[in-house]
Design an enzyme around this catalytic site. Structure first.
Site, PDB file in Angstrom:
ATOM      1  N   ASP A  10      96.680 -57.957   8.345  1.00  0.00           N
ATOM      2  CA  ASP A  10      95.311 -57.930   8.878  1.00  0.00           C
ATOM      3  C   ASP A  10      94.380 -57.926   7.664  1.00  0.00           C
ATOM      4  O   ASP A  10      94.831 -57.851   6.523  1.00  0.00           O
ATOM      5  CB  ASP A  10      95.105 -56.676   9.742  1.00  0.00           C
ATOM      6  CG  ASP A  10      93.694 -56.602  10.331  1.00  0.00           C
ATOM      7  OD1 ASP A  10      93.146 -57.666  10.684  1.00  0.00           O
ATOM      8  OD2 ASP A  10      93.117 -55.507  10.416  1.00  0.00           O
ATOM      9  N   SER A  11      93.074 -57.936   7.940  1.00  0.00           N
ATOM     10  CA  SER A  11      92.124 -57.809   6.837  1.00  0.00           C
ATOM     11  C   SER A  11      92.083 -56.367   6.316  1.00  0.00           C
ATOM     12  O   SER A  11      91.634 -56.124   5.207  1.00  0.00           O
ATOM     13  CB  SER A  11      90.722 -58.196   7.310  1.00  0.00           C
ATOM     14  OG  SER A  11      90.285 -57.259   8.276  1.00  0.00           O
ATOM     15  N   CYS A  73      95.778 -59.376  13.811  1.00  0.00           N
ATOM     16  CA  CYS A  73      94.373 -59.692  13.576  1.00  0.00           C
ATOM     17  C   CYS A  73      93.922 -60.703  14.629  1.00  0.00           C
ATOM     18  O   CYS A  73      94.444 -61.829  14.676  1.00  0.00           O
ATOM     19  CB  CYS A  73      94.226 -60.288  12.176  1.00  0.00           C
ATOM     20  SG  CYS A  73      92.556 -60.838  11.796  1.00  0.00           S
ATOM     21  N   GLU A 152      85.354 -49.569   8.694  1.00  0.00           N
ATOM     22  CA  GLU A 152      85.967 -49.502   7.362  1.00  0.00           C
ATOM     23  C   GLU A 152      85.186 -48.587   6.408  1.00  0.00           C
ATOM     24  O   GLU A 152      85.757 -48.045   5.475  1.00  0.00           O
ATOM     25  CB  GLU A 152      86.062 -50.911   6.746  1.00  0.00           C
ATOM     26  CG  GLU A 152      87.099 -51.808   7.405  1.00  0.00           C
ATOM     27  CD  GLU A 152      88.517 -51.644   6.816  1.00  0.00           C
ATOM     28  OE1 GLU A 152      88.681 -50.973   5.787  1.00  0.00           O
ATOM     29  OE2 GLU A 152      89.449 -52.199   7.426  1.00  0.00           O
ATOM     30  N   CYS A 186      89.677 -57.225  18.664  1.00  0.00           N
ATOM     31  CA  CYS A 186      89.821 -57.017  17.222  1.00  0.00           C
ATOM     32  C   CYS A 186      90.680 -55.769  17.065  1.00  0.00           C
ATOM     33  O   CYS A 186      90.407 -54.741  17.705  1.00  0.00           O
ATOM     34  CB  CYS A 186      88.451 -56.823  16.586  1.00  0.00           C
ATOM     35  SG  CYS A 186      88.543 -56.207  14.890  1.00  0.00           S
ATOM     36  N   HIS A 188      90.829 -53.639  14.881  1.00  0.00           N
ATOM     37  CA  HIS A 188      90.144 -52.439  14.372  1.00  0.00           C
ATOM     38  C   HIS A 188      89.636 -51.551  15.516  1.00  0.00           C
ATOM     39  O   HIS A 188      89.493 -50.344  15.336  1.00  0.00           O
ATOM     40  CB  HIS A 188      88.934 -52.833  13.512  1.00  0.00           C
ATOM     41  CG  HIS A 188      89.267 -53.164  12.087  1.00  0.00           C
ATOM     42  ND1 HIS A 188      89.938 -54.301  11.727  1.00  0.00           N
ATOM     43  CD2 HIS A 188      88.992 -52.496  10.928  1.00  0.00           C
ATOM     44  CE1 HIS A 188      90.062 -54.336  10.402  1.00  0.00           C
ATOM     45  NE2 HIS A 188      89.497 -53.247   9.904  1.00  0.00           N
TER      46      HIS A 188
HETATM   47  N1  DGL Z   1      91.118 -56.613  12.593  1.00  0.00           N
HETATM   48  C1  DGL Z   1      90.816 -57.990  12.517  1.00  0.00           C
HETATM   49  C2  DGL Z   1      90.703 -58.615  13.867  1.00  0.00           C
HETATM   50  O1  DGL Z   1      91.506 -58.235  14.715  1.00  0.00           O
HETATM   51  C3  DGL Z   1      89.843 -58.431  11.441  1.00  0.00           C
HETATM   52  C4  DGL Z   1      88.474 -57.944  11.519  1.00  0.00           C
HETATM   53  C5  DGL Z   1      87.617 -58.375  10.338  1.00  0.00           C
HETATM   54  O2  DGL Z   1      88.082 -58.302   9.207  1.00  0.00           O
HETATM   55  O3  DGL Z   1      86.486 -58.783  10.599  1.00  0.00           O
HETATM   56  O4  DGL Z   1      89.921 -59.474  14.168  1.00  0.00           O
END
Ligand code: DGL
Length: 271
Positions: A10-11, A73, A152, A186, A188
């Site tokens: 993931d990011s 992600c 974050e 997402c 996150h």
């Molecule tokens: N957690 C990721 C997602 O599911 C990336 C979110 C991001 O870096 O903007 O989209």
């Protein structure tokens, strides 16, 4: 049976939602996790850039000899839609299909909401999958560009006012359209699912995209005969492209145990 690790990327922190579910379901599996924290957020990027980032992430995980890759992600899963994955020698799972299937099974009134990053909503991947699975469904899709940077940057046990205000704004259309099921598209967002439920103010089924993709991964590993034969608990090796200390401490909070220190990597040397 296959003793190699499962690769997850993931990011940043969001991918841990998949890692924590894998840990619960298959604690004996080894996991190699990559968080591309130096280039987070992914959600504001265009498709071409996301494909390049995904290639870098895949390449890194393949150097770790993984047996399977879970794209934890929503942004990447929705912007590469199986194009690049055909060139890899291991099976790959994204979050779109398992998450959409879970939402369709869960919803009673057919009003399904999606909150996700700008790039994910723009791709239309979740919306297409939901209507393919059930043409009569009504979808409310809301891009939420402020959430990932806030998640974050805020300490996990003390979320800020800014996050509460952003949720009020983004959840308004979900409430107005009487969605009984909300896809956290997402990965996150499940990290703040309590706050999301609180801001919705009524009972909505939240679908955790990281957890759904992890469940699907386990079913695929089982089907392909790729589960680990080990009877010991497997390690999770965490790699990040920036701020390993900060990542390790947030990971302890979200995983519910103290993992090994995250290692800093430079993805360029794997090009
Ligand atoms: N957690 C990721 C997602 O599911 C990336 C979110 C991001 O870096 O903007 O989209």
């Amino acid at each position: 049976m296959d003793n190699r690790a499962i690769g997850v990327f993931d990011s940043g922190l969001g991918g841990l939602t998949a890692v924590r579910t894998l840990r619960k379901l298959v604690p004996n599996e080894r996991i190699v996790f990559l968080g591309d924290t130096a280039r987070m957020p992914y959600g504001s990027r265009d498709t071409e850039t996301l494909r390049k980032f995904a290639e870098d992430d895949f390449r890194f995980l393949m150097t770790k000899d993984v047996k399977y890759i879970l794209i934890a992600c929503g942004t990447v899963s929705s912007n590469i839609e199986n194009v690049m994955t055909e060139t890899l020698s291991v099976p790959v799972t994204g979050v779109i299909e398992p998450t959409a299937e879970a939402a369709i099974k869960t919803s009673d009134n057919g009003n399904i909401g999606i909150i996700a990053t700008e790039a994910c909503i723009r791709s239309g991947a979740f919306q297409r999958k939901l209507t393919d699975l059930c043409p009569s469904v009504t979808v409310t899709a809301v891009p939420c560009p402020k959430l990932v940077p806030l998640i974050e940057s805020t300490s996990p046990d003390e979320y800020s006012h800014a996050l509460a205000n952003a949720l009020d704004e983004y959840l308004k259309p979900i409430k107005e359209n009487h969605c009984d099921t909300l896809i956290l598209g997402c990965t996150h967002y499940p990290l703040i699912s309590d706050l999301i439920s609180e801001h919705l103010g009524y009972c909505v089924n939240l679908i955790d995209s990281g957890a759904e993709a992890a469940r699907y991964t386990v079913s695929q590993l089982t089907e392909f005969g790729l589960l680990s034969p080990s009877e010991k608990n497997g390690d999770a090796d965490l790699y990040v492209t920036a701020s390993p200390d900060r990542f390790t401490s947030s990971a302890s909070f979200f995983l519910g145990y103290t993992p090994k220190e995250a290692t800093l990597v430079d993805l360029q040397i794997y090009e």
